[in-house]
Design a protein around this motif. Structure first.
Motif, mmCIF file in Angstrom:
data_model
loop_
_atom_site.group_PDB
_atom_site.id
_atom_site.type_symbol
_atom_site.label_atom_id
_atom_site.label_comp_id
_atom_site.label_asym_id
_atom_site.label_seq_id
_atom_site.Cartn_x
_atom_site.Cartn_y
_atom_site.Cartn_z
ATOM 1 N N PRO A 287 -26.641 -21.690 -35.952
ATOM 2 C CA PRO A 287 -27.204 -22.859 -35.246
ATOM 3 C C PRO A 287 -26.164 -23.342 -34.218
ATOM 4 O O PRO A 287 -25.065 -23.795 -34.420
ATOM 5 C CB PRO A 287 -27.795 -23.835 -36.262
ATOM 6 C CG PRO A 287 -26.984 -23.544 -37.258
ATOM 7 C CD PRO A 287 -26.516 -22.147 -37.599
ATOM 8 N N ARG A 288 -26.658 -23.723 -33.110
ATOM 9 C CA ARG A 288 -25.831 -24.232 -32.243
ATOM 10 C C ARG A 288 -25.566 -25.816 -32.481
ATOM 11 O O ARG A 288 -26.366 -26.485 -33.317
ATOM 12 C CB ARG A 288 -26.629 -24.166 -30.633
ATOM 13 C CG ARG A 288 -27.025 -23.115 -30.072
ATOM 14 C CD ARG A 288 -27.423 -23.255 -28.759
ATOM 15 N NE ARG A 288 -27.871 -21.920 -28.124
ATOM 16 C CZ ARG A 288 -28.408 -21.752 -26.942
ATOM 17 N NH1 ARG A 288 -28.687 -22.623 -26.340
ATOM 18 N NH2 ARG A 288 -28.608 -20.443 -26.620
ATOM 19 N N SER A 289 -24.705 -26.231 -31.939
ATOM 20 C CA SER A 289 -24.164 -27.704 -31.999
ATOM 21 C C SER A 289 -23.601 -28.213 -30.735
ATOM 22 O O SER A 289 -22.918 -27.646 -29.874
ATOM 23 C CB SER A 289 -22.855 -27.896 -33.129
ATOM 24 O OG SER A 289 -22.467 -29.044 -33.306
ATOM 25 N N ASN A 290 -24.086 -29.721 -30.511
ATOM 26 C CA ASN A 290 -23.742 -30.305 -29.321
ATOM 27 C C ASN A 290 -22.101 -30.687 -29.346
ATOM 28 O O ASN A 290 -21.616 -31.087 -28.363
ATOM 29 C CB ASN A 290 -24.645 -31.533 -29.133
ATOM 30 C CG ASN A 290 -25.893 -30.909 -28.488
ATOM 31 O OD1 ASN A 290 -26.138 -29.879 -27.957
ATOM 32 N ND2 ASN A 290 -27.089 -31.605 -28.963
ATOM 33 N N ALA A 291 -21.663 -31.004 -30.730
ATOM 34 C CA ALA A 291 -20.313 -31.420 -30.766
ATOM 35 C C ALA A 291 -19.074 -30.421 -30.761
ATOM 36 O O ALA A 291 -18.085 -30.899 -30.492
ATOM 37 C CB ALA A 291 -20.487 -32.004 -32.218
ATOM 38 N N HIS A 292 -19.409 -29.161 -30.974
ATOM 39 C CA HIS A 292 -18.467 -27.873 -30.917
ATOM 40 C C HIS A 292 -19.015 -26.659 -30.759
ATOM 41 O O HIS A 292 -20.507 -26.451 -30.714
ATOM 42 C CB HIS A 292 -17.875 -28.085 -32.076
ATOM 43 C CG HIS A 292 -18.613 -27.986 -33.350
ATOM 44 N ND1 HIS A 292 -18.960 -26.730 -33.813
ATOM 45 C CD2 HIS A 292 -19.160 -28.886 -34.248
ATOM 46 C CE1 HIS A 292 -19.777 -26.901 -34.982
ATOM 47 N NE2 HIS A 292 -19.721 -28.054 -35.346
ATOM 48 N N HIS A 293 -18.484 -25.603 -30.112
ATOM 49 C CA HIS A 293 -18.778 -24.277 -30.257
ATOM 50 C C HIS A 293 -19.027 -23.568 -31.395
ATOM 51 O O HIS A 293 -18.200 -24.083 -32.549
ATOM 52 C CB HIS A 293 -17.624 -23.581 -29.234
ATOM 53 C CG HIS A 293 -17.743 -23.985 -27.939
ATOM 54 N ND1 HIS A 293 -18.888 -23.827 -27.088
ATOM 55 C CD2 HIS A 293 -16.958 -24.587 -26.991
ATOM 56 C CE1 HIS A 293 -18.713 -24.216 -25.958
ATOM 57 N NE2 HIS A 293 -17.406 -24.357 -25.914
ATOM 58 N N VAL A 294 -19.883 -22.766 -31.539
ATOM 59 C CA VAL A 294 -20.027 -21.912 -32.824
ATOM 60 C C VAL A 294 -19.697 -20.301 -32.757
ATOM 61 O O VAL A 294 -19.969 -19.820 -33.568
ATOM 62 C CB VAL A 294 -21.629 -22.233 -33.371
ATOM 63 C CG1 VAL A 294 -21.658 -23.668 -33.647
ATOM 64 C CG2 VAL A 294 -22.335 -21.735 -32.456
#
Length: 569
Positions: A287-294
C-alpha cells in the motif's frame, strides 16, 4: 548480475574538502546511527552475552589451556634475548697471549696456528675497522640524531589530499552483486583520473544527485570545507529509502541521513497472490504511503534555490518532496524515528522514471513516467499541471537552463524530443506536439544532458554504445537547426549515463554496462572546436588543443599488465 556503472555525478572544483576526514564511530555517532537504523542495542548486548556464555560452556578445558599458556609465558620470561635491547655495543674480544717458546728458532713464536683469527681479533680491515662502541637503534624514532621523524598519518593525509583544481566524479558501481559508490579525482591539467575512496551501498543503485546542503541528522563532523555548505551525494537504490552520504568523510560506515522508513520497508519483497503450490504471477503491491516510498527510488533532484528541498521519483508511482532541514521525529507507533516526506504527488499512473526542478522557476517540477507521459506542475498546486503523451517509455528528462520553459525528453525508442511547457495542454487527451525531434540512437536513448556552459549543446548516450554531442541553433521565428558535431564509442558498453562537466565546457563523463568510467574531452576534436567556435567565444571559453585523443580513463591492472607485455624488450 554483470558488472556495470548505472549513473554518474560531477562535483565542482573547490567544493570538496582539501583534507577529507576519516570516519569516527564514537558514542555520539553510535547513538545517531542507532536512531536512524532503528537498532535495538539492548537486544544486541543480550545476544552478545548469550553467545559469550555459550562459548565458555563449550570450552570445557579452556582454563587448563590458559594455565598452560601462562606457564609457557613464564618459561619464555626466563629466556634472554640478546636482541631485546633497543641498542647494543660491540664488544672487543681479548687478544690471545703467546707464551714464549723454549726454543727461539721454533716457529711457534709466530703463532701460525691462530694466524687466521688475527683479523677478527684486531677488528678487521677496511672502512669499518674502527667501529668500537657503535650504537644502533631498531626504530628511527629512538635515534636522537634523526630529527625529522616519519609520520604515517602525514603520508596518508597527503595521499588523500584533494586540490582546489580537482573535480570529483561519483560513480554508482555494481560488481559481483556488491554495490558501492566510487569517488574519483579528476585532474584536468594532468589528464589523470583515479579512485580516491569508496562507500558501500545496501542495494543496487539507480540514481545520484549531488547537493551542498548539510542534512539535519548529519554526524556533524567538521571538515576543511566551507562552514555553511557541505559536499553530499543523495543515492536512490532498489530499496525504498534515500541515503545521503558525505563525500568529505572517508571509510564511512553509515549515511548522514536516511529518508524513509527502513523499519517498515525492510521486507518489501512482493508477496504472491493466492495459495497452494501454483502461484499466480500477479504480485501483491504494498500500500502507498504519503510519508515515505514503498518501492525503488528511480530519480532524484535537488533544488539549487531552496537548498533544503529534495524531490524523488519512485516505482511506487509517486513523486515526493523532502525537507532536509527537518530532524528525525518519533512516529506515532513509537517504533523509531524517521524523516517523513513533506508532500506526495500522484500525477502518474505507472512508475515514475525521473524528476527535475526548474532552476528558473524554483517551485516547478518536471516528471516522466513509464505511462508514456511527461508532466509539468507547480509543487504548490499540482492539480493545475500540464503534460504531453509520448510514443515510448521515458528514459531521461532535462530542463534547458538557457530557456526557462523548454525541456528535453529521451525515450526508449531512441528519440529525443524538445517541448515548450507553455504550449502543453492540461488535458492529456489533447494533442501536444514537440518543437523538434532528434533521432539520436538505435535503441534506447538512456542518457541525456544539457551543457550548462554553452547554449544549445546537448549530449546523448544509448544502448548502441555511442555517445553523441549535438549542436542546436535557435533561429528567431523559425525551426531550430540540429546537427551532430561529435560521435564516439567510448568502450563503456551500453551507455547508462553521460554528463557534462560543470567546469569544462566540452568534457563529458560517461559510464555503462562495462563498469568502466571514461572522460571524453570533446574539444580535442578539431571539427567540434570549429563547429562550436562561435558559441565558445560567446561564452568566453577557450579550449586547449591536446595531443592526446581526448579519452581519459582509469587503467585497470589487466590493461597495465597487457601494456607491459606488449613493450619491446
Amino acid at each position: 548480475m554483470s558488472s556495470l556503472i548505472s549513473c554518474v555525478a560531477w562535483v565542482k572544483r573547490g567544493v570538496a574538502a582539501q583534507h577529507p576526514r576519516k570516519y569516527v564511530l564514537d558514542e555520539k555517532e553510535l547513538e545517531r546511527v542507532s536512531a536512524l537504523a532503528h537498532i535495538e542495542l539492548e537486544d544486541a548486548r543480550v545476544e552478545l552475552e548469550r553467545a559469550h556464555e555459550a562459548a565458555i560452556k563449550m570450552g570445557k578445558g579452556a582454563e587448563d589451556e590458559e594455565a598452560d599458556d601462562n606457564d609457557e609465558d613464564e618459561d619464555e620470561d626466563q629466556w634472554v634475548d640478546e636482541e631485546d635491547d633497543s641498542m647494543a655495543v660491540d664488544e672487543v674480544q681479548p687478544e690471545k697471549t703467546v707464551e714464549p717458546s723454549a726454543k727461539k728458532d721454533d716457529l711457534s713464536q709466530y703463532n701460525l696456528e691462530d694466524y687466521d683469527d688475527d683479523d677478527e681479533a684486531a677488528g678487521g680491515f677496511g672502512p669499518f675497522s674502527n667501529i668500537k662502541g657503535l650504537t644502533f637503534y631498531r626504530d628511527n624514532t629512538d635515534d636522537p640524531y634523526i630529527t625529522v621523524k616519519e609520520d604515517p598519518e602525514d603520508e596518508e593525509r597527503e595521499e588523500l589530499e584533494i586540490l582546489p583544481t580537482d573535480n570529483l566524479i561519483v560513480a554508482a558501481k555494481t560488481e559481483d552483486d556488491v554495490s558501492q559508490l566510487e569517488i574519483y579525482v579528476y585532474d584536468e591539467s594532468q589528464e589523470n583520473v583515479y579512485v580516491h575512496h569508496d562507500l558501500m551501498l545496501p542495494n543496487f543503485p539507480l540514481c545520484l544527485e549531488w547537493l551542498d546542503f548539510s542534512p539535519a541528522s548529519s554526524s556533524g563532523m567538521q571538515t576543511d570545507g566551507p562552514a555553511k555548505f557541505g559536499n553530499y551525494i543523495a543515492v536512490g537504490t532498489m530499496d525504498p529509502e534515500i541515503e545521503i552520504w558525505s563525500l568529505d568523510v572517508v571509510e564511512s560506515m553509515y549515511p548522514d541521513m536516511v529518508l524513509g522508513r527502513p523499519d517498515k520497508t525492510t521486507a518489501h519483497v512482493p508477496v504472491p497472490v493466492g495459495t497452494g503450490k501454483k502461484k499466480r504471477k500477479k504480485m501483491k503491491q504494498r500500500p502507498r504511503s504519503n510519508a515515505h516510498h514503498v518501492d525503488a527510488v528511480l530519480g532524484l533532484s535537488w533544488s539549487k534555490t531552496h537548498r533544503h528541498m529534495l524531490a524523488s521519483a519512485s516505482a511506487d508511482q509517486t513523486v515526493k518532496l523532502w525537507d532536509l532541514s527537518r530532524a528525525p521525529v518519533a512516529d506515532e507507533e513509537g517504533t523509531g524515528e524517521s524523516v517523513p516526506a513533506l508532500r506526495s504527488f500522484d500525477v502518474h499512473k505507472d512508475k515514475v522514471q525521473a524528476v527535475q526542478w526548474n532552476e528558473n522557476e524554483p517551485t516547478v517540477l518536471l516528471s516522466g513516467s513509464y505511462d508514456r507521459t511527461v508532466r509539468v506542475f507547480d509543487s504548490r498546486a499540482p492539480d493545475t499541471g500540464v503534460g504531453a503523451v509520448l510514443g515510448a517509455d521515458v528514459e531521461a528528462i532535462r530542463w534547458d537552463p538557457w530557456e526557462s520553459h523548454a525541456f528535453y525528453v529521451s525515450l526508449e525508442n531512441g528519440l529525443v524530443l524538445n517541448f515548450d511547457a507553455r504550449t502543453l495542454p492540461t488535458d492529456l487527451a489533447s494533442p501536444s506536439p514537440a518543437r523538434f525531434t532528434i533521432s539520436a540512437h538505435d535503441g534506447a536513448a538512456s542518457a541525456l544532458d544539457v551543457n550548462p556552459l554553452i547554449r544549445g549543446c546537448i549530449c546523448t548516450g544509448g544502448a548502441d554504445k555511442v555517445v553523441k554531442v549535438w549542436n542546436i541553433d535557435q533561429s528567431e521565428g523559425g525551426k531550430p537547426s540540429v546537427s551532430m558535431v561529435a560521435s564516439r564509442n567510448l568502450e563503456v558498453g551500453k551507455v547508462f549515463s553521460a554528463v557534462f562537466s560543470p567546469d569544462d565546457p566540452l568534457t563529458i563523463a560517461a559510464a555503462g554496462s562495462k563498469a568502466k568510467l571514461q572522460i571524453w574531452d570533446v574539444g580535442a576534436n578539431a571539427g567540434t572546436r570549429k563547429a562550436l567556435a562561435s558559441k565558445l567565444a560567446q561564452a568566453g571559453k577557450v579550449i586547449k588543443e591536446r595531443e592526446s585523443s581526448g579519452l581519459i580513463g582509469v587503467i585497470s591492472d589487466e590493461e597495465d599488465t597487457d601494456a607491459e607485455g606488449d613493450e619491446d624488450p
